[in-house]
Design a protein around this motif. Structure first.
Motif, PDB file in Angstrom:
ATOM      1  N   VAL A   1      61.833  63.080  54.099  1.00 20.72           N
ATOM      2  CA  VAL A   1      62.180  63.891  52.929  1.00 20.72           C
ATOM      3  C   VAL A   1      60.999  63.927  51.960  1.00 20.72           C
ATOM      4  N   PRO A   2      59.935  64.661  52.272  1.00 18.77           N
ATOM      5  CA  PRO A   2      58.849  64.808  51.287  1.00 18.77           C
ATOM      6  C   PRO A   2      59.383  65.518  50.050  1.00 18.77           C
TER       7      PRO A   2
ATOM      8  N   THR B   1      46.199  59.016  47.745  1.00 17.75           N
ATOM      9  CA  THR B   1      47.620  58.802  47.537  1.00 17.75           C
ATOM     10  C   THR B   1      48.396  60.045  47.924  1.00 17.75           C
ATOM     11  N   ASN B   2      49.656  59.843  48.279  1.00 17.78           N
ATOM     12  CA  ASN B   2      50.551  60.952  48.617  1.00 17.78           C
ATOM     13  C   ASN B   2      51.412  61.238  47.398  1.00 17.78           C
ATOM     14  N   GLN B   3      51.137  62.321  46.708  1.00 22.19           N
ATOM     15  CA  GLN B   3      51.856  62.642  45.484  1.00 22.19           C
ATOM     16  C   GLN B   3      53.240  63.212  45.748  1.00 22.19           C
ATOM     17  N   TYR B   4      53.558  63.483  46.994  1.00 21.73           N
ATOM     18  CA  TYR B   4      54.877  64.026  47.324  1.00 21.73           C
ATOM     19  C   TYR B   4      55.773  62.982  47.973  1.00 21.73           C
ATOM     20  N   ALA B   5      55.470  61.691  47.693  1.00 23.01           N
ATOM     21  CA  ALA B   5      56.305  60.594  48.192  1.00 23.01           C
ATOM     22  C   ALA B   5      57.176  60.076  47.050  1.00 23.01           C
ATOM     23  N   ALA B   6      58.078  60.938  46.582  1.00 23.96           N
ATOM     24  CA  ALA B   6      58.919  60.580  45.445  1.00 23.96           C
ATOM     25  C   ALA B   6      60.274  60.029  45.848  1.00 23.96           C
ATOM     26  N   MET B   7      60.728  60.336  47.041  1.00 24.51           N
ATOM     27  CA  MET B   7      62.068  59.942  47.496  1.00 24.51           C
ATOM     28  C   MET B   7      61.934  58.987  48.690  1.00 24.51           C
ATOM     29  N   PRO B   8      62.335  57.731  48.557  1.00 26.00           N
ATOM     30  CA  PRO B   8      62.923  57.048  47.392  1.00 26.00           C
ATOM     31  C   PRO B   8      61.851  56.491  46.462  1.00 26.00           C
ATOM     32  N   SER B   9      62.282  56.012  45.299  1.00 29.45           N
ATOM     33  CA  SER B   9      61.344  55.409  44.358  1.00 29.45           C
ATOM     34  C   SER B   9      61.199  53.919  44.674  1.00 29.45           C
ATOM     35  N   LEU B  10      60.065  53.554  45.267  1.00 34.78           N
ATOM     36  CA  LEU B  10      59.825  52.133  45.527  1.00 34.78           C
ATOM     37  C   LEU B  10      59.373  51.394  44.275  1.00 34.78           C
TER      38      LEU B  10
ATOM     39  N   ARG C   1      52.253  63.124  54.563  1.00 38.10           N
ATOM     40  CA  ARG C   1      52.154  64.282  53.665  1.00 38.10           C
ATOM     41  C   ARG C   1      52.777  65.510  54.321  1.00 38.10           C
ATOM     42  N   GLY C   2      53.872  65.904  53.789  1.00 43.65           N
ATOM     43  CA  GLY C   2      54.563  67.040  54.373  1.00 43.65           C
ATOM     44  C   GLY C   2      54.068  68.358  53.797  1.00 43.65           C
ATOM     45  N   ASP C   3      54.715  69.415  54.201  1.00 44.59           N
ATOM     46  CA  ASP C   3      54.391  70.741  53.695  1.00 44.59           C
ATOM     47  C   ASP C   3      54.732  70.814  52.209  1.00 44.59           C
ATOM     48  N   VAL C   4      53.811  71.327  51.406  1.00 47.72           N
ATOM     49  CA  VAL C   4      54.008  71.363  49.952  1.00 47.72           C
ATOM     50  C   VAL C   4      55.234  72.192  49.591  1.00 47.72           C
ATOM     51  N   SER C   5      55.416  73.319  50.246  1.00 50.84           N
ATOM     52  CA  SER C   5      56.567  74.160  49.927  1.00 50.84           C
ATOM     53  C   SER C   5      57.877  73.436  50.239  1.00 50.84           C
ATOM     54  N   THR C   6      57.890  72.656  51.327  1.00 48.85           N
ATOM     55  CA  THR C   6      59.090  71.874  51.654  1.00 48.85           C
ATOM     56  C   THR C   6      59.338  70.813  50.601  1.00 48.85           C
ATOM     57  N   ALA C   7      58.259  70.155  50.149  1.00 53.45           N
ATOM     58  CA  ALA C   7      58.401  69.129  49.123  1.00 53.45           C
ATOM     59  C   ALA C   7      58.917  69.730  47.816  1.00 53.45           C
ATOM     60  N   VAL C   8      58.433  70.907  47.456  1.00 49.95           N
ATOM     61  CA  VAL C   8      58.903  71.560  46.231  1.00 49.95           C
ATOM     62  C   VAL C   8      60.365  71.951  46.373  1.00 49.95           C
ATOM     63  N   ASP C   9      60.738  72.483  47.511  1.00 48.91           N
ATOM     64  CA  ASP C   9      62.138  72.859  47.728  1.00 48.91           C
ATOM     65  C   ASP C   9      63.053  71.644  47.621  1.00 48.91           C
TER      66      ASP C   9
END
Length: 341
Positions: A124-125, A165-174, A34-42
């Motif tokens: 890449v979160p 769950t980690n909601q910021y694990a979008a990249m890549p789509s498994l 789980r990375g930094d939320v602001s980084t994930a949004v960026d």
């Protein structure tokens, strides 16, 4: 050297344990990544801008369509929340039972790609479209239609379990990556037109679903395909390495058990073989000699009882008689006895 395939089916309990360990490590890794939320949004916004610049923003119209038409949105949510966890294990079991020669490579490919996806989540979160600000036009269909299923507003996790769950694990789509793996397995090993049709339809439907539910960007799906491609390239070297390690470990283990300890005498089987090389009978005499004291020769005598003395009229089973050693007749024995009297 190509990696080896074995005819024997792998042990089911060992495979189950291996898959469970890898999946638990993957799930734990997702939580730790789980990375930094602001980084994930960026990162999410950067992907969205790149897609718009390349005219690849397919998730926006699909999400609008799924949001406005419940007949599309509700089934899509069920597909996203369930098939990912049902179809993939089902195909693994099918391969294990019906295609044991292909199972090991297929399982290794899936596991390597999954671990590569975990690396992507860590490096890449990415915030999925559904978690971006509402001004970007995305609607979380999982939250909108949550009354129809077991999920809540936190991805596909059951209500109250969003923290697992980690909601910021979008990249890549498994979701897309695993669906592609399933499609390839069905296409390669399926025998019927229905399976071939599902092999093509399932990855395509999954790609539309992950974008229409606003869980992934189009480039997330592309990254999922790329991860599976990388895993496929690494499968053969990984199997070769596993075979090499297994062979070395087996050779080392067998070498320790096969070599006799220093200073110990040969076993009974060795002593017996050494004493009977020439076809004689070994009575444990020094030098492996026969009972008559004759040295053991390297050639086998044509006579079964060569060198052994027998009583008059007695014959060792299988022993040949020669003209030089005729068997006394009954008449000769009688005359000899008469002469003695």
């Amino acid at each position: 050297m190509p990696y080896s395939t074995t005819v024997r089916r792998p042990r089911w309990w060992a495979e189950l344990l291996l898959i469970a360990v890898v999946y638990l490590a993957y799930s734990a890794g997702r939580l730790l990544a789980r990375g930094d939320v602001s980084t994930a949004v960026d990162n999410g916004l950067a992907i969205l801008r790149a897609e718009k610049a390349l005219f690849l923003d397919a998730e926006t119209p699909l999400n609008r369509l799924f949001t406005e038409i419940p007949a599309l949105g509700v089934p899509a949510d069920f597909v996203y929340a369930s098939l990912h966890y049902l179809v993939t294990p089902a195909i693994l079991i099918w391969l294990f039972r019906r295609r044991p020669l292909r199972y090991r490579a297929a399982r290794t490919w899936l596991m390597l790609s999954t671990l590569l996806g975990l690396v992507g989540f860590t490096l890449v979160p990415t915030c999925p479209p559904r978690l971006l600000d509402a001004t970007h036009g995305f609607v979380d269909t999982m939250a909108q239609y949550s009354s129809y299923g077991w999920w809540g507003g936190e991805a596909s996790a059951p209500r109250g379990m969003g923290g697992l769950t980690n909601q910021y694990a979008a990249m890549p789509s498994l979701h897309v990556g695993w669906a592609l793996w399933c499609g390839v397995m069905l296409w390669r090993h399926g025998r019927t037109p229905l399976l071939r049709t599902l092999a093509v339809a399932y990855p395509l439907i999954t790609t539309l679903v992950v974008m229409g539910t606003a869980n992934h960007y189009f480039l997330d799906a592309v990254a999922g395909v790329a991860v599976m491609g990388a895993g496929a390239l690494l499968t053969r070297p990984a199997l070769r390495l596993a075979d090499r390690v297994r062979a070395r470990a087996g050779a080392r283990f067998s070498g320790r058990t096969a070599e006799p300890a220093a200073g110990t005498a040969a076993g009974p089987a060795t002593a017996t073989a050494a004493g009977t090389v020439g076809g004689g009978v070994n009575r444990g005499l020094p030098g492996g000699t026969r009972e008559t004291g004759e040295a053991v020769s390297g050639t086998k005598s044509p006579i079964v009882g060569a060198g052994c003395q027998t009583s008059t009229g007695e014959r060792i089973p299988g022993q040949r008689t020669t003209s030089a050693d005729p068997t006394p007749s009954a008449g000769a024995d009688d005359s000899t006895a008469a002469a003695a009297r």
